[in-house]
Design a protein around this motif. Sequence first.
Motif, PDB file in Angstrom:
ATOM      1  N   LYS A 421       0.834  -1.206   0.000  1.00 42.83           N
ATOM      2  CA  LYS A 421       0.000   0.000   0.000  1.00 42.83           C
ATOM      3  C   LYS A 421       0.867   1.252   0.000  1.00 42.83           C
ATOM      4  N   GLU A 422       1.953   1.195   0.762  1.00 40.39           N
ATOM      5  CA  GLU A 422       2.873   2.349   0.816  1.00 40.39           C
ATOM      6  C   GLU A 422       3.527   2.576  -0.548  1.00 40.39           C
ATOM      7  N   PHE A 423       3.955   1.477  -1.177  1.00 42.29           N
ATOM      8  CA  PHE A 423       4.566   1.579  -2.507  1.00 42.29           C
ATOM      9  C   PHE A 423       3.560   2.154  -3.516  1.00 42.29           C
ATOM     10  N   LEU A 424       2.313   1.666  -3.440  1.00 41.80           N
ATOM     11  CA  LEU A 424       1.265   2.120  -4.357  1.00 41.80           C
ATOM     12  C   LEU A 424       1.003   3.614  -4.188  1.00 41.80           C
ATOM     13  N   GLN A 425       0.972   4.055  -2.936  1.00 39.74           N
ATOM     14  CA  GLN A 425       0.712   5.470  -2.671  1.00 39.74           C
ATOM     15  C   GLN A 425       1.851   6.348  -3.190  1.00 39.74           C
ATOM     16  N   GLN A 426       3.080   5.845  -3.111  1.00 39.02           N
ATOM     17  CA  GLN A 426       4.220   6.595  -3.652  1.00 39.02           C
ATOM     18  C   GLN A 426       4.070   6.773  -5.164  1.00 39.02           C
ATOM     19  N   GLN A 427       3.647   5.705  -5.836  1.00 38.42           N
ATOM     20  CA  GLN A 427       3.444   5.774  -7.286  1.00 38.42           C
ATOM     21  C   GLN A 427       2.349   6.781  -7.643  1.00 38.42           C
ATOM     22  N   PHE A 428       1.280   6.765  -6.875  1.00 40.95           N
ATOM     23  CA  PHE A 428       0.186   7.683  -7.160  1.00 40.95           C
ATOM     24  C   PHE A 428       0.538   9.129  -6.796  1.00 40.95           C
ATOM     25  N   ASN A 429       1.395   9.315  -5.806  1.00 41.39           N
ATOM     26  CA  ASN A 429       1.850  10.681  -5.488  1.00 41.39           C
ATOM     27  C   ASN A 429       2.603  11.278  -6.681  1.00 41.39           C
ATOM     28  N   GLU A 430       3.406  10.431  -7.357  1.00 38.97           N
ATOM     29  CA  GLU A 430       4.125  10.895  -8.550  1.00 38.97           C
ATOM     30  C   GLU A 430       3.139  11.233  -9.679  1.00 38.97           C
ATOM     31  N   LEU A 431       2.098  10.391  -9.803  1.00 35.46           N
ATOM     32  CA  LEU A 431       1.080  10.640 -10.820  1.00 35.46           C
ATOM     33  C   LEU A 431       0.319  11.934 -10.530  1.00 35.46           C
ATOM     34  N   LYS A 432       0.087  12.216  -9.257  1.00 36.41           N
ATOM     35  CA  LYS A 432      -0.633  13.445  -8.883  1.00 36.41           C
ATOM     36  C   LYS A 432       0.188  14.684  -9.247  1.00 36.41           C
ATOM     37  N   GLU A 433       1.504  14.593  -9.037  1.00 41.81           N
ATOM     38  CA  GLU A 433       2.364  15.712  -9.420  1.00 41.81           C
ATOM     39  C   GLU A 433       2.288  15.953 -10.930  1.00 41.81           C
ATOM     40  N   LEU A 434       2.263  14.842 -11.674  1.00 37.49           N
ATOM     41  CA  LEU A 434       2.134  14.935 -13.125  1.00 37.49           C
ATOM     42  C   LEU A 434       0.772  15.527 -13.515  1.00 37.49           C
ATOM     43  N   ALA A 435      -0.277  15.104 -12.794  1.00 35.32           N
ATOM     44  CA  ALA A 435      -1.636  15.566 -13.094  1.00 35.32           C
ATOM     45  C   ALA A 435      -1.777  17.068 -12.881  1.00 35.32           C
ATOM     46  N   LYS A 436      -1.088  17.590 -11.857  1.00 37.72           N
ATOM     47  CA  LYS A 436      -1.176  19.023 -11.568  1.00 37.72           C
ATOM     48  C   LYS A 436      -0.669  19.873 -12.739  1.00 37.72           C
ATOM     49  N   GLY A 444      -8.552  14.218 -10.750  1.00 38.20           N
ATOM     50  CA  GLY A 444      -9.691  13.488 -10.173  1.00 38.20           C
ATOM     51  C   GLY A 444      -9.658  12.027 -10.551  1.00 38.20           C
ATOM     52  N   ALA A 445      -9.291  11.738 -11.784  1.00 32.57           N
ATOM     53  CA  ALA A 445      -9.210  10.348 -12.241  1.00 32.57           C
ATOM     54  C   ALA A 445      -8.104   9.583 -11.508  1.00 32.57           C
ATOM     55  N   VAL A 446      -6.982  10.272 -11.255  1.00 30.22           N
ATOM     56  CA  VAL A 446      -5.873   9.658 -10.513  1.00 30.22           C
ATOM     57  C   VAL A 446      -6.313   9.303  -9.092  1.00 30.22           C
ATOM     58  N   ASN A 447      -6.992  10.258  -8.429  1.00 29.97           N
ATOM     59  CA  ASN A 447      -7.470  10.012  -7.056  1.00 29.97           C
ATOM     60  C   ASN A 447      -8.443   8.838  -7.011  1.00 29.97           C
ATOM     61  N   ALA A 448      -9.337   8.780  -7.973  1.00 30.33           N
ATOM     62  CA  ALA A 448     -10.324   7.699  -8.025  1.00 30.33           C
ATOM     63  C   ALA A 448      -9.636   6.350  -8.219  1.00 30.33           C
ATOM     64  N   GLN A 449      -8.632   6.334  -9.090  1.00 33.60           N
ATOM     65  CA  GLN A 449      -7.914   5.084  -9.350  1.00 33.60           C
ATOM     66  C   GLN A 449      -7.105   4.652  -8.134  1.00 33.60           C
ATOM     67  N   GLU A 450      -6.533   5.630  -7.419  1.00 31.69           N
ATOM     68  CA  GLU A 450      -5.780   5.328  -6.191  1.00 31.69           C
ATOM     69  C   GLU A 450      -6.689   4.653  -5.163  1.00 31.69           C
ATOM     70  N   LYS A 451      -7.867   5.229  -4.986  1.00 33.90           N
ATOM     71  CA  LYS A 451      -8.816   4.672  -4.022  1.00 33.90           C
ATOM     72  C   LYS A 451      -9.215   3.251  -4.430  1.00 33.90           C
ATOM     73  N   LYS A 452      -9.438   3.056  -5.727  1.00 35.79           N
ATOM     74  CA  LYS A 452      -9.830   1.741  -6.216  1.00 35.79           C
ATOM     75  C   LYS A 452      -8.732   0.708  -5.972  1.00 35.79           C
ATOM     76  N   GLN A 453      -7.489   1.099  -6.243  1.00 38.50           N
ATOM     77  CA  GLN A 453      -6.374   0.166  -6.076  1.00 38.50           C
ATOM     78  C   GLN A 453      -6.143  -0.185  -4.595  1.00 38.50           C
ATOM     79  N   LEU A 454      -6.244   0.835  -3.732  1.00 40.41           N
ATOM     80  CA  LEU A 454      -6.057   0.585  -2.297  1.00 40.41           C
ATOM     81  C   LEU A 454      -7.182  -0.294  -1.742  1.00 40.41           C
ATOM     82  N   ASN A 455      -8.404  -0.036  -2.204  1.00 37.39           N
ATOM     83  CA  ASN A 455      -9.531  -0.882  -1.790  1.00 37.39           C
ATOM     84  C   ASN A 455      -9.321  -2.325  -2.255  1.00 37.39           C
ATOM     85  N   GLY A 456      -8.747  -2.467  -3.434  1.00 33.34           N
ATOM     86  CA  GLY A 456      -8.465  -3.799  -3.953  1.00 33.34           C
ATOM     87  C   GLY A 456      -7.470  -4.549  -3.085  1.00 33.34           C
TER      88      GLY A 456
END
Length: 530
Positions: A421-436, A444-456
Amino acid sequence: MKIHHIPFRDTGYFSNLICDYLDKKSRLRNLYQNYPDFKGFKNQIKLKQDSFESQKREVLVNSLTKQNENIDISALTTKNINSLSKPNTFTITTGHQLNIFTGPLYFLYKIITTINLTKVLKKEFPSYNFVPVYWMATEDHDFDEINYFNFKEKKIAWNIESNGAVGRLKTTGFDIVFEEFTKLLGNSENAIYLKELFKKAYLKQHNLASATRYLVNELFGMYGLVIIDGDDIQLKKQFAPIIKDELLHNTSFKEVSDTNKKLQENYNIQVNPREINLFYLDKNLRERIIFKKNQYIVNNTNIVFSESEILKDVSEHPERYSPNVIMRPLYQETILPNLCYIGGGGELAYWFQLKKYFDTVNVVFPILLLRSSVLLITEKQLTKSGKLHISLPELFLKQEQLISKKIKEISKIKIDFSAQKEFLQQQFNELKELAKQTDVSFLGAVNAQEKKQLNGLDYLEKRLLKAQKRKLSAIVERIKILQDDLFPNQSLEERTRNFSEMYLKLGDKFIPMLLDTIQPLQLEFSVIEY
């Protein structure tokens, strides 16, 4: 026999209010007078000594003597009653409903905490006398709360029609209860004692108050316990001025409501006051008194008083006026030279609502002490716990939480996806920087996908845990059996089991064992290994 202690907060069975009180949190400081330690008791002795009139002591001794004249009380109890006439004698009090055959185990723990505290105080303050008192809640009318007890997971109930104060109920129908109970007891020496005790209490006494007095005296009279019944005309006369104040000014409603506003900012409110916190008590009747259209009306009856009529009635018949849960503590502290009230967490929660009311009517507020709580565990059960690598504090966990914790610890597969989960969140943090740097909608799509992956990952972790529980089902079953034995119905044993189950095992060693181990000022949960 060994005793172990666990902080009340660590058990998970006590409210934040109670735990904060034990931790002396400053936000509760205005809700009590003195804390239950030696410094607090020294201050409390002075307060009560200066405020309690000698005339009240005389009335108290006379009432207690009369109440106990038809029962064989011990020399120590007689001595304690007589000593209450002296200005250097004080009471330590607990109270409880008239549960048949004592109800849950904690009834015994309340009384033993009370008895043991008097011993501790006598040792610390030898120039004073301290008398243990059990206040019988004879005026309650909540019959469904007291008409049964549990024995070996079977509910044994006294099924009759009930109206009015429970203490006045005739003991008719107990022959049926006795027959049902004796079938379950067996014929051991300890079982025979329990049968005789039940028979003498409930088949030989004329009402529930007398039956309870007999039973409690048989169990604790030798230790000097004094049993008091507040349904007493002479004692009610002492309370009459406060009854009149309540009828005229609604003092308890005003003061307790004011306290509740502040208390509910941080805690749950235990009880809410009514405008008049009194019942009208008569034969087969205990009904609320309501003020409506300049008249005092007894609810569900045709009884109506004008102001002058009800004040006259209080003067002539104070025994007809019964305090509810808000005013009963005040009645107790008005008629007893009491230093401390010992109760469970729920009881103390409503006492904390009353300090301002006590101050307004000029009655000293007692020290509040949480009764001792006990888990009884055999050496065999403790050995089983050790083999399962379950510590004593862990035994108090909710069952699913305990099983999950132990399976994760013993499983050869790591059932913890925290690293993933920590590794996944690091990857999504990088994606969020790119999204900005692109578009808000992409973020918004990145956040939604992060939530989906963590729930998985959460789902997969739960599936893996469930699979391991199946694979290690034998261990899961052993944990369940052990905890179910110690915590029947997934609750504290003391809130469910009746003392008779332990008496069958230990006989007349049971109560002395508790007296030897319960330490009233320890302020921690006790685990007694026997």
